[in-house]
Design an enzyme around this catalytic site. Structure first.
Site, PDB file in Angstrom:
ATOM      1  CE  LYS A  98       2.099   1.917  -1.661  1.00 41.21           C
ATOM      2  NZ  LYS A  98       2.068   1.533  -0.412  1.00 41.21           N
ATOM      3  CD  GLU A 131       1.419  -5.152   1.417  1.00 44.66           C
ATOM      4  OE1 GLU A 131       1.817  -6.344   0.529  1.00 44.66           O
ATOM      5  OE2 GLU A 131       1.277  -4.084   1.426  1.00 44.66           O
ATOM      6  CG  HIS A 153      -4.974  -1.045   4.189  1.00 47.18           C
ATOM      7  ND1 HIS A 153      -3.694   0.325   4.966  1.00 47.18           N
ATOM      8  CD2 HIS A 153      -4.840  -0.365   3.078  1.00 47.18           C
ATOM      9  CE1 HIS A 153      -3.322   0.276   4.052  1.00 47.18           C
ATOM     10  NE2 HIS A 153      -3.583   0.474   2.764  1.00 47.18           N
ATOM     11  CG  ASP A 205       4.077  -2.072  -0.569  1.00 45.94           C
ATOM     12  OD1 ASP A 205       5.255  -1.529  -1.222  1.00 45.94           O
ATOM     13  OD2 ASP A 205       2.793  -1.705  -0.359  1.00 45.94           O
ATOM     14  NE  ARG A 215       1.884   5.734   3.896  1.00 42.37           N
ATOM     15  CZ  ARG A 215       1.278   3.976   3.153  1.00 42.37           C
ATOM     16  NH1 ARG A 215       1.066   4.055   1.737  1.00 42.37           N
ATOM     17  NH2 ARG A 215       1.494   3.232   4.031  1.00 42.37           N
ATOM     18  CD  GLU A 273      -4.493   0.821   7.904  1.00 42.21           C
ATOM     19  OE1 GLU A 273      -3.545   0.908   7.751  1.00 42.21           O
ATOM     20  OE2 GLU A 273      -5.525   0.272   7.869  1.00 42.21           O
ATOM     21  CG  ASP A 325       1.759  -4.700  -2.268  1.00 44.23           C
ATOM     22  OD1 ASP A 325       0.872  -5.663  -1.676  1.00 44.23           O
ATOM     23  OD2 ASP A 325       2.102  -3.207  -2.054  1.00 44.23           O
ATOM     24  CD  GLN A 369       0.309   5.863  -1.313  1.00 42.61           C
ATOM     25  OE1 GLN A 369       1.019   5.964  -0.382  1.00 42.61           O
ATOM     26  NE2 GLN A 369       0.003   4.822  -1.451  1.00 42.61           N
ATOM     27  CD  GLU A 408       1.375   0.192   2.149  1.00 40.04           C
ATOM     28  OE1 GLU A 408       1.507  -1.142   1.395  1.00 40.04           O
ATOM     29  OE2 GLU A 408       0.258   0.992   2.413  1.00 40.04           O
ATOM     30  CB  THR A 441       9.059  -4.957  -1.427  1.00 42.12           C
ATOM     31  OG1 THR A 441       8.152  -3.703  -1.856  1.00 42.12           O
ATOM     32  CG2 THR A 441       8.080  -5.547  -1.213  1.00 42.12           C
TER      33      THR A 441
HETATM   34 MN    MN Z   1       0.882  -2.427  -0.213  1.00 41.24          MN
END
Ligand code: MN
Length: 436
Positions: free
Chosen positions: A260, A208, A141, A240, A244, A381, A134, A247, A206, A264
């Site tokens: 993560k 992507e 971002h 993804d 948080r 975000e 990734d 993380q 996420e 996926t």
């Molecule tokens: Mn990612």
């Protein structure tokens, strides 16, 4: 090689498959590759409207010859890795042959025996993913996330020299529709002295794109930037999923790990590099004062046409919204042009130390956020790390994902003078944590 525009892209080209010409995502100009089953063994297929063309049956039909036949035979098994390994030319030959067969009314009687209603089929992961990497090329971002930690200096100095990435987990890549079981992990509140083990409270998505590698490189060899695009078989959407709170506690000093790798999700179809040729566009210029990429990452042709005009959307429906018959609400609208590095630069950089890429390897771009809030590609975000929750049509508030939420990514390639094409959904519903 990836830039060729031919009769398969002609917007006037039509198909005898009912509904295909009006299909929002899979008109005859798309012809994406996937793996499907309908009772029989999983095998390669091509989406056309609401139908799937069976490549194993087509390979047996006697209608193909040469490298198109070679490609269909390679796509007759349970994964597309053998087809991806063949590289662009057989893939292009198959595309041209299939485009003719699905267009010519004279072929309908024979070819219609190789076509199945998609609603009666199950879609699988298109390839066995040997390795998943990734990246972090969405500069808005990276800036937004960096601001949380370093308000005055959100981007670290390496960002504009190195296409930043990390090695992800291939075993937990799944196809769209796979439910997400809320993961457990170590959580430590900022004011707590010790962590607790609990279901994540900050479950996020996420937005992507996934990059499917076709032909790879031998260990110790590199992939020069000028030919890097030929190693890309096509693109999918990729979510993804991220926890948080897990993380935040675990990421130092080695980066993402259990926050993560619990799932996926990718959309089922590989929209091929050939199909995407009309949607190539110039890589946006770097802001004044930014360094030029080092020479091994810089190619005039890649800068002129190495980005893709693909709009990206995120939508969400809560369990209560679905129970009330409400449509999903759009959370975000972004575009694949908000990438600081091109896909070719990601590929070249990945192999630049002699690391071997292999057919079916999957690269994530990293979260692709637009500059403004209505185009942010994660809840981290969109809600400013939970401080400004989103209000759903039911009045429910969302800081992060709740059990029962269904999250969907969508993508659409658009260019003036061409039929726009889509990717199919990349979706998943959040299920409660099941064990402690
Ligand atoms: Mn990612």
């Amino acid at each position: 090689m990836n830039h060729i525009i031919d009769e398969t892209h002609d917007p006037a080209h039509t198909s005898w498959v009912p509904g295909a010409d009006d299909h929002a995502e899979f008109p005859i100009q798309n012809l994406p590759l996937g793996i499907f089953s309908n009772g029989a063994d999983p095998r390669g297929g091509i989406a056309i409207g609401d139908q799937i063309l069976d490549l194993a049956a087509l390979a047996q039909s006697g209608l193909l010859e040469g490298s198109a036949l070679e490609a269909a035979v390679a796509a007759s098994g349970p994964t597309l890795n053998p087809l991806l390994a063949l590289g662009p030319e057989p893939r292009r030959a198959l595309r041209r042959a299939v485009s003719t067969l699905l267009s010519d009314p004279g072929e309908q009687d024979v070819v219609s025996h190789c076509v199945h209603p998609a609603a009666a089929c199950t879609l699988h992961l298109p390839a066995t993913v040997g390795d998943y990497t990734d990246f972090y090329v969405g500069i808005h971002h990276a800036t937004n996330v960096g601001k949380v930690f370093r308000p005055d200096n959100p981007l670290l100095p390496n960002y504009k020299y190195v296409p930043i990435g990390y090695h992800g987990r291939a075993s937990s890549v799944r196809v769209s529709g796979t439910p997400l079981v809320r993961p457990l992990g170590q959580l430590k509140a900022p004011d707590a002295e010790t962590p607790v083990r609990a279901p994540t409270r900050r479950l996020d998505f996420e937005l992507e794109m996934g990059v499917w590698i076709g032909t790879g490189n031998a260990l110790g060899e590199t992939i020069p930037i000028a030919g890097a695009a030929d190693h890309v078989a096509g693109l999918s959407l990729l979510n993804d999923w991220s926890a948080r709170d897990i993380q935040a506690w675990e990421y130092q000093p080695l980066g993402p790990f259990l926050a993560k790798n619990f799932l996926t999700t990718v959309s089922p179809w590989i929209v091929t590099a050939e199909a995407l040729a009309p949607f190539r566009t110039a890589q946006p210029g770097r802001p004044e004062g930014d360094p030029a990429p080092l020479p091994y990452l810089l190619d005039a042709d890649d800068q002129a046409s190495g980005a893709f005009a693909i709009t990206l959307e995120v939508s969400l429906s809560s369990e209560a919204m679905r129970a009330a018959g409400m449509a999903p609400v759009r959370l975000s609208r972004s575009a694949a042009t908000h990438m600081y590095w091109t896909i070719a630069q990601m590929v070249t950089h990945h192999a630049s130390n002699g690391c071997d890429l292999r057919p079916g390897d999957l690269l994530g771009t990293g979260t692709i956020s637009a500059p403004a809030r209505d185009g942010f590609g994660s809840l981290l975000e969109l809600t400013r790390a939970g401080a400004e929750p989103i209000t759903l049509p039911t009045g429910e508030l969302r800081s992060f994902l709740e059990d029962g939420d269904e999250l969907t990514l969508a993508g659409r390639a658009e260019a003036t003078g061409y039929r726009s094409i889509g990717f199919g959904p990349c979706t998943g519903v959040v299920l409660p944590a099941t064990s402690a």
